[in-house]
Design an enzyme around this catalytic site. Structure first.
Site, PDB file in Angstrom:
ATOM      1  N   LYS A 275       8.603-100.940 -45.409  1.00 55.10           N
ATOM      2  CA  LYS A 275       8.691-102.183 -46.197  1.00 55.10           C
ATOM      3  C   LYS A 275       9.946-102.054 -47.072  1.00 55.10           C
ATOM      4  O   LYS A 275       9.895-102.141 -48.308  1.00 55.10           O
ATOM      5  CB  LYS A 275       7.398-102.346 -47.020  1.00 55.10           C
ATOM      6  CG  LYS A 275       7.279-103.659 -47.775  1.00 55.10           C
ATOM      7  CD  LYS A 275       6.972-104.857 -46.903  1.00 55.10           C
ATOM      8  CE  LYS A 275       6.961-106.137 -47.727  1.00 55.10           C
ATOM      9  NZ  LYS A 275       6.907-107.351 -46.894  1.00 55.10           N
TER      10      LYS A 275
ATOM     11  N   ASP B  37       5.079-106.045 -42.143  1.00 53.57           N
ATOM     12  CA  ASP B  37       4.375-107.318 -41.942  1.00 53.57           C
ATOM     13  C   ASP B  37       4.705-107.903 -40.569  1.00 53.57           C
ATOM     14  O   ASP B  37       3.818-108.316 -39.813  1.00 53.57           O
ATOM     15  CB  ASP B  37       4.665-108.326 -43.083  1.00 53.57           C
ATOM     16  CG  ASP B  37       6.121-108.360 -43.516  1.00 53.57           C
ATOM     17  OD1 ASP B  37       6.928-107.578 -42.973  1.00 53.57           O
ATOM     18  OD2 ASP B  37       6.473-109.189 -44.392  1.00 53.57           O
TER      19      ASP B  37
ATOM     20  N   TYR C 184      -1.740 -92.117 -50.949  1.00 49.02           N
ATOM     21  CA  TYR C 184      -2.970 -91.331 -50.916  1.00 49.02           C
ATOM     22  C   TYR C 184      -2.922 -90.128 -51.846  1.00 49.02           C
ATOM     23  O   TYR C 184      -3.967 -89.637 -52.281  1.00 49.02           O
ATOM     24  CB  TYR C 184      -3.220 -90.814 -49.493  1.00 49.02           C
ATOM     25  CG  TYR C 184      -3.800 -91.819 -48.543  1.00 49.02           C
ATOM     26  CD1 TYR C 184      -3.060 -92.905 -48.108  1.00 49.02           C
ATOM     27  CD2 TYR C 184      -5.095 -91.663 -48.062  1.00 49.02           C
ATOM     28  CE1 TYR C 184      -3.591 -93.819 -47.218  1.00 49.02           C
ATOM     29  CE2 TYR C 184      -5.631 -92.571 -47.164  1.00 49.02           C
ATOM     30  CZ  TYR C 184      -4.875 -93.649 -46.745  1.00 49.02           C
ATOM     31  OH  TYR C 184      -5.415 -94.544 -45.865  1.00 49.02           O
TER      32      TYR C 184
ATOM     33  N   ASP D 293      -2.480 -96.061 -41.418  1.00 49.88           N
ATOM     34  CA  ASP D 293      -3.936 -96.229 -41.454  1.00 49.88           C
ATOM     35  C   ASP D 293      -4.308 -97.640 -40.991  1.00 49.88           C
ATOM     36  O   ASP D 293      -5.160 -97.829 -40.120  1.00 49.88           O
ATOM     37  CB  ASP D 293      -4.443 -95.981 -42.887  1.00 49.88           C
ATOM     38  CG  ASP D 293      -5.938 -96.162 -42.997  1.00 49.88           C
ATOM     39  OD1 ASP D 293      -6.665 -95.652 -42.126  1.00 49.88           O
ATOM     40  OD2 ASP D 293      -6.384 -96.835 -43.955  1.00 49.88           O
TER      41      ASP D 293
ATOM     42  N   ASP E 162      -5.916 -99.004 -36.994  1.00 50.14           N
ATOM     43  CA  ASP E 162      -7.174 -99.757 -36.778  1.00 50.14           C
ATOM     44  C   ASP E 162      -6.867-101.081 -36.073  1.00 50.14           C
ATOM     45  O   ASP E 162      -7.594-101.498 -35.167  1.00 50.14           O
ATOM     46  CB  ASP E 162      -7.885-100.051 -38.111  1.00 50.14           C
ATOM     47  CG  ASP E 162      -8.878 -98.956 -38.505  1.00 50.14           C
ATOM     48  OD1 ASP E 162      -8.603 -97.779 -38.185  1.00 50.14           O
ATOM     49  OD2 ASP E 162      -9.900 -99.271 -39.140  1.00 50.14           O
TER      50      ASP E 162
HETATM   51  C1  IPM Z   1      -8.749 -92.630 -41.462  1.00 49.83           C
HETATM   52  C2  IPM Z   1      -9.618 -93.020 -42.631  1.00 49.83           C
HETATM   53  C3  IPM Z   1      -9.238 -92.206 -43.858  1.00 49.83           C
HETATM   54  C4  IPM Z   1      -7.806 -92.576 -44.224  1.00 49.83           C
HETATM   55  C5  IPM Z   1     -10.141 -92.329 -45.104  1.00 49.83           C
HETATM   56  C6  IPM Z   1     -11.577 -92.105 -44.782  1.00 49.83           C
HETATM   57  C7  IPM Z   1      -9.693 -91.371 -46.175  1.00 49.83           C
HETATM   58  O1  IPM Z   1      -9.544 -94.389 -42.863  1.00 49.83           O
HETATM   59  O2  IPM Z   1      -8.733 -91.440 -41.102  1.00 49.83           O
HETATM   60  O3  IPM Z   1      -8.094 -93.494 -40.865  1.00 49.83           O
HETATM   61  O4  IPM Z   1      -7.573 -93.611 -44.865  1.00 49.83           O
HETATM   62  O5  IPM Z   1      -6.910 -91.802 -43.870  1.00 49.83           O
HETATM   63 MN    MN Z   2      -8.498 -95.476 -41.293  1.00 51.87          MN
END
Ligand code: IPM
Ligand code: MN
Ligand code: NAD
Length: 361
Positions: A191, A224, A146, A248, A252
């Site tokens: 990884k 993975d 990032y 990240d 999710d």
């Molecule tokens: C999160 C989001 C952010 C990230 C984006 C919007 C920059 O996906 O907070 O999880 O990737 O950190």
């Molecule tokens: Mn995210």
């Protein structure tokens, strides 16, 4: 928060899409809990993401950034959306969030994930897979891909992944303290079979934990395989620590264990108590403006704000207990239960009523 004033200074950043909807709800719960806890708040609004681009031509308003650096805590909704997708990288809404995280030096992003039996039917998993899932996912937030050097031309592009020993040591300490306060088990995800940054990560993680937290059991898993184990045997994880991009993605994925992306909160912390609090979801453009966004991720982020930045654990628990009660009582937005007609503000109102009732008894 100064001891003398006992007033907490909090900056609210609604951002884009469903951001304003979930922040309106979270701010109502913040005010409700503060009132019940007799805590004074100084709330200030700021501009980030597409909303800031439209207003001042930058992804975070300069005075907003300044306020965030002075506040006790920042509460953020979400940034981004199709309207700003074609802008150059430095002008994208997401850049404002990355700049804020970096300026606040909040390198440790805590993303707790829990399963609840009342919600098991709204997940893709069998109840026995979900039983006992309670994970603290710790994501390194201000390094890696990032923030590395990047470049784009007509014909090629690159992003650089870079980690220093100091960056790994400090996130290892956050993870070590969390594991020590929980079950004494830590799982580091990398990884290391391919990436040099991961090999450094693994070595420094091992050395730091062995030296400073010798009582912990540290395990390393390749990312993975970890993605598979998270779906196959999620209850075997306790504290997870991983680098920025893997964290990240895996967080999710882990939200499927809870039932909806809209349920998960996060706390981003640095060396002090100042923190940035945000649900882990994005701006959900397809449901924005309809009043049906799930506000629980933002609301549970307020609980983390009380716990980590304001030192009011009892108020954090009051919110968390209230959330359990309404979820157990099937107070659900349509992301969880497609047949539900409940709105964001219905959920908020019912939660505040539950919290107030508990306070009185
Ligand atoms: C999160 C989001 C952010 C990230 C984006 C919007 C920059 O996906 O907070 O999880 O990737 O950190
Ligand atoms: Mn995210
Ligand atoms: P998203 O998280 O916005 O949405 C993914 C899916 O989850 C969608 O189906 C959405 O409707 C649903 N969803 C998310 N939050 C919800 C909630 N609270 N209630 C009900 N449903 C919810 O991810 P995306 O669609 O990939 O990204 C949309 C935009 O959000 C992009 O511009 C992205 O960069 C941005 N984003 C911002 C953040 C942040 O601000 N922290 C995080 C992730 C994505």
């Amino acid at each position: 928060m100064t001891a003398a004033s006992n007033t907490a200074h909090i900056v609210l950043l609604s951002g884009d899409g469903i951001g304003p909807e979930v922040i309106e709800s979270a701010a109502a719960v913040l005010q409700c809990a503060a009132r019940l806890g007799q805590l004074e708040l100084r709330l200030e609004e700021g501009w980030i993401g597409g909303a800031a681009i439209d207003r001042c031509g930058d992804s975070i308003a300069p005075d907003t950034l300044e306020s965030c650096l002075k506040a006790d805590a920042v509460l953020l909704g979400a940034v981004g959306g199709p309207r700003w997708e074609h802008l150059p990288g430095h002008l994208r809404p997401e850049t404002g969030l990355l700049r804020l995280r970096s300026a606040m030096k909040v390198y440790a992003n805590l993303r707790p994930v829990r399963s609840r039996s009342a919600l098991a039917a709204f997940t893709p998993y069998r109840p026995e897979i979900l039983a006992g899932v309670d994970i603290m996912m710790i994501r390194e937030l201000t390094g890696g891909l990032y923030f590395g050097e990047r470049h784009r031309s007509e014909t090629e592009a690159f992003d650089t992944c870079r980690y220093s020993k100091i960056e790994v040591e400090r996130i290892a300490r956050v993870a070590g303290r969390a594991a020590r306060a929980r079950k004494g088990r830590l799982c580091s995800i990398d990884k290391a079979n391919v990436l040099d940054t991961s090999r450094l990560w693994r070595q420094v993680m091992s050395e730091t934990i062995a030296r400073e937290f010798p009582e912990l059991i540290l395990e390393h898993i390749l990312v993975d395989a970890a993605a598979m184990y998270l779906a196959q045997r999620p209850a075997s994880f306790d504290v997870i620590v991983t680098e920025n991009l893997f964290g990240d993605i895996l967080s999710d994925q882990s939200s499927t264990l809870a039932g909806s992306l809209g349920l998960l909160p996060s706390a981003s912390l640095g060396d002090g108590t100042r923190g940035l609090y945000e649900p882990i979801h994005g701006s959900a453009p397809s449901i924005a403006g309809r009043g049906i966004a799930n506000p629980i991720g933002a609301i549970l982020s307020v609980a983390l704000l009380f716990r980590y930045s304001l030192g009011h654990d009892h108020l954090a628990r009051m919110i968390e207990d209230g959330v359990e009660e309404i979820l157990d009582g099937s107070v659900l937005t349509p992301d969880l239960d497609p047949d539900s007609r409940l709105t964001t503000s219905d959920v908020t109102r019912m939660l505040c009523a539950v919290m107030s009732r508990h306070q009185v008894v």
